[in-house]
Every structure is written in C-alpha cells, then in structure tokens.
Design an enzyme around this catalytic site. Structure first.
Site, PDB file in Angstrom:
ATOM      1  N   ASP A  52       0.835  -1.390  -0.102  1.00 29.28           N
ATOM      2  CA  ASP A  52       0.216   0.065   0.182  1.00 29.28           C
ATOM      3  C   ASP A  52       0.943   1.397   0.073  1.00 29.28           C
ATOM      4  O   ASP A  52       2.172   1.350   0.643  1.00 29.28           O
ATOM      5  CB  ASP A  52      -0.907   0.022   1.194  1.00 29.28           C
ATOM      6  CG  ASP A  52      -2.022   0.898   1.041  1.00 29.28           C
ATOM      7  OD1 ASP A  52      -3.257   0.514   0.799  1.00 29.28           O
ATOM      8  OD2 ASP A  52      -1.594   2.545   1.427  1.00 29.28           O
ATOM      9  N   ASN A 109     -13.034  -3.208   2.290  1.00 26.10           N
ATOM     10  CA  ASN A 109     -13.360  -2.402   2.031  1.00 26.10           C
ATOM     11  C   ASN A 109     -14.742  -2.261   1.050  1.00 26.10           C
ATOM     12  O   ASN A 109     -14.098  -2.271   0.595  1.00 26.10           O
ATOM     13  CB  ASN A 109     -13.582  -0.842   2.214  1.00 26.10           C
ATOM     14  CG  ASN A 109     -12.775  -0.670   3.574  1.00 26.10           C
ATOM     15  OD1 ASN A 109     -12.707  -1.006   5.037  1.00 26.10           O
ATOM     16  ND2 ASN A 109     -11.554  -0.308   3.449  1.00 26.10           N
ATOM     17  N   THR A 117     -12.461   3.467  -1.576  1.00 24.36           N
ATOM     18  CA  THR A 117     -11.218   4.801  -2.684  1.00 24.36           C
ATOM     19  C   THR A 117     -11.817   4.010  -3.651  1.00 24.36           C
ATOM     20  O   THR A 117     -11.298   5.811  -4.583  1.00 24.36           O
ATOM     21  CB  THR A 117     -10.178   5.909  -1.622  1.00 24.36           C
ATOM     22  OG1 THR A 117      -9.728   4.583  -1.152  1.00 24.36           O
ATOM     23  CG2 THR A 117     -11.090   6.651  -0.299  1.00 24.36           C
ATOM     24  N   HIS A 120     -11.819  -1.255  -7.556  1.00 22.20           N
ATOM     25  CA  HIS A 120     -11.369  -2.429  -7.664  1.00 22.20           C
ATOM     26  C   HIS A 120     -10.788  -3.209  -6.594  1.00 22.20           C
ATOM     27  O   HIS A 120     -10.435  -2.837  -5.970  1.00 22.20           O
ATOM     28  CB  HIS A 120     -10.383  -2.293  -8.950  1.00 22.20           C
ATOM     29  CG  HIS A 120      -9.629  -3.834  -8.951  1.00 22.20           C
ATOM     30  ND1 HIS A 120      -9.393  -4.038 -10.406  1.00 22.20           N
ATOM     31  CD2 HIS A 120      -9.633  -5.187  -8.437  1.00 22.20           C
ATOM     32  CE1 HIS A 120      -9.093  -4.963 -10.753  1.00 22.20           C
ATOM     33  NE2 HIS A 120      -8.217  -5.767  -9.257  1.00 22.20           N
ATOM     34  N   HIS A 122     -10.321  -5.565  -3.154  1.00 20.72           N
ATOM     35  CA  HIS A 122      -8.546  -5.021  -2.709  1.00 20.72           C
ATOM     36  C   HIS A 122      -9.423  -6.034  -1.460  1.00 20.72           C
ATOM     37  O   HIS A 122     -10.362  -5.451  -0.811  1.00 20.72           O
ATOM     38  CB  HIS A 122      -8.441  -4.296  -2.483  1.00 20.72           C
ATOM     39  CG  HIS A 122      -8.869  -2.635  -2.371  1.00 20.72           C
ATOM     40  ND1 HIS A 122      -9.435  -2.305  -3.072  1.00 20.72           N
ATOM     41  CD2 HIS A 122      -8.256  -2.109  -1.254  1.00 20.72           C
ATOM     42  CE1 HIS A 122      -9.940  -1.585  -3.327  1.00 20.72           C
ATOM     43  NE2 HIS A 122      -9.662  -1.027  -1.496  1.00 20.72           N
TER      44      HIS A 122
HETATM   45  P1  AMP Z   1     -10.471   1.961   0.263  1.00 21.15           P
HETATM   46  O1  AMP Z   1      -9.789   2.980   0.833  1.00 21.15           O
HETATM   47  O2  AMP Z   1      -9.907   0.465   1.065  1.00 21.15           O
HETATM   48  O3  AMP Z   1     -10.261   1.753  -1.023  1.00 21.15           O
HETATM   49  O4  AMP Z   1      -7.718   1.300  -0.676  1.00 21.15           O
HETATM   50  C1  AMP Z   1      -7.310   1.756  -1.470  1.00 21.15           C
HETATM   51  C2  AMP Z   1      -6.585   1.344  -1.184  1.00 21.15           C
HETATM   52  O5  AMP Z   1      -4.862   2.100  -1.946  1.00 21.15           O
HETATM   53  C3  AMP Z   1      -5.777   2.838   0.253  1.00 21.15           C
HETATM   54  O6  AMP Z   1      -4.914   2.640   1.195  1.00 21.15           O
HETATM   55  C4  AMP Z   1      -4.548   3.624  -0.549  1.00 21.15           C
HETATM   56  O7  AMP Z   1      -3.366   3.591   0.214  1.00 21.15           O
HETATM   57  C5  AMP Z   1      -4.097   2.682  -1.415  1.00 21.15           C
HETATM   58  N1  AMP Z   1      -3.565   3.086  -2.757  1.00 21.15           N
HETATM   59  C6  AMP Z   1      -4.052   4.830  -3.512  1.00 21.15           C
HETATM   60  N2  AMP Z   1      -3.229   4.111  -4.338  1.00 21.15           N
HETATM   61  C7  AMP Z   1      -2.282   3.460  -4.545  1.00 21.15           C
HETATM   62  C8  AMP Z   1      -0.842   3.519  -5.439  1.00 21.15           C
HETATM   63  N3  AMP Z   1      -0.508   3.817  -6.770  1.00 21.15           N
HETATM   64  N4  AMP Z   1      -0.044   1.999  -5.023  1.00 21.15           N
HETATM   65  C9  AMP Z   1      -0.423   1.275  -4.122  1.00 21.15           C
HETATM   66  N5  AMP Z   1      -1.644   1.974  -3.061  1.00 21.15           N
HETATM   67  C10 AMP Z   1      -2.487   2.587  -3.889  1.00 21.15           C
HETATM   68 ZN    ZN Z   2      -9.783  -2.871 -11.954  1.00 23.11          ZN
END
Ligand code: AMP
Ligand code: ZN
Length: 136
Positions: A52, A109, A117, A120, A122
């Site tokens: 992350d 989430n 946020t 896709h 995760h």
């Molecule tokens: P969520 O809020 O559950 O959708 O988690 C999205 C996660 O993606 C967050 O913890 C961000 O820090 C992470 N994130 C966003 N952009 C990137 C990126 N380019 N590389 C790695 N992690 C990312």
């Molecule tokens: Zn995607």
C-alpha cells in the site's frame, strides 16, 4: 438495453459496476498491466499483492484480483471463487512475514460508508503491530 450496450463499448464494464470510471482508467487494473508502478510482492495467475502506498502498519499490502470487480456487491456465483484465492494469498503473506502466530488483519471496504476509495476490490493485509479494534 441499447444504452447499456453503448456504455459497455465506450466506457468498459466499470461504469456498469457502479464506478465513475472505465476499466482503462482503473488504478489497480493499470497496476496489473504495469502501466502504473507498484511494489508487487506476490503474483499468481489470478491475483497480485503489492505494498500500500500509504501504509497503516509495518506490513500493509493490497491483494487484488486480476479481473476487474468494482465492489464486493459485484461478487456472484461465477467470480466469487477469487475470494478464496485472495485469502490464500493472505496466508502466504502471513507466512512470508512470520506473523501467522503473532497475528494479522485482513479487511475489505465496500462503498462510501466503509471508506472504499478504489473501486476494484482489494483485501487489505495488515501486520507488524498491535492492531486496535474496532477500526474507526
Ligand atoms: P480503500 O480505501 O479500502 O479503497 O483502499 C484503497 C487503498 O489503496 C488505500 O489504502 C491507499 O493507500 C491505496 N492506494 C492508493 N493508490 C495506490 C497506489 N498507487 N499504490 C498502492 N496503493 C495505493
Ligand atoms: Zn480495475
């Protein structure tokens, strides 16, 4: 129906999966395609796991399917097998980081109230410190 078909052709399936962007614009699809860099730690035919960018724990990785699925709500009988693959990856990472016994957390989430946020799916893998409960 015609409108949906046109949207699919021009925008990709992402828009029909309640996202505001096409699959081409999906951040995590671009990480899978290597058009956006990421620190990829583990990969199989079905998933990748990468660090992350804003870690909340000493080990904070995201485990994602290679197929675009926008939210948990888009899981169904055809694609939900991927959740098993994602959890198998979590077990692999726990062994890799030596935290199978000390403990770790996996969390997903879904949509705004949970703070999703990136649309896709995760699985967050968090380990390496004492994780408080409940989360905020
Ligand atoms: P969520 O809020 O559950 O959708 O988690 C999205 C996660 O993606 C967050 O913890 C961000 O820090 C992470 N994130 C966003 N952009 C990137 C990126 N380019 N590389 C790695 N992690 C990312
Ligand atoms: Zn995607």
């Amino acid at each position: 129906m015609i409108v949906a078909l046109c949207l699919t052709l021009f925008m990709g399936e992402g828009l029909l999966n309640n996202t505001m962007y096409s699959v081409d614009d999906c951040l995590f699809c671009n990480i899978i395609k290597r058009t956006i860099p990421a620190d990829i730690i583990y990969e199989t035919d079905e998933i990748i796991a990468f660090n992350d960018i804003n870690p909340e724990a000493p080990h904070h990785l995201l485990i994602i399917p290679k197929n675009h699925i926008a939210t948990i709500n888009n899981l169904d009988a055809k694609n939900s097998f991927i959740m098993g693959s994602m959890f198998e990856a979590a077990v692999y990472l726990a062994k890799k980081f030596g935290v199978t016994e000390s403990g770790y957390r996996v969390v997903m989430n879904c949509n705004a109230d949970a703070g999703q946020t990136v649309f896709h799916i995760h699985l967050h893998f968090l380990a390496g410190r004492n994780l408080t409960w409940p989360p905020g």
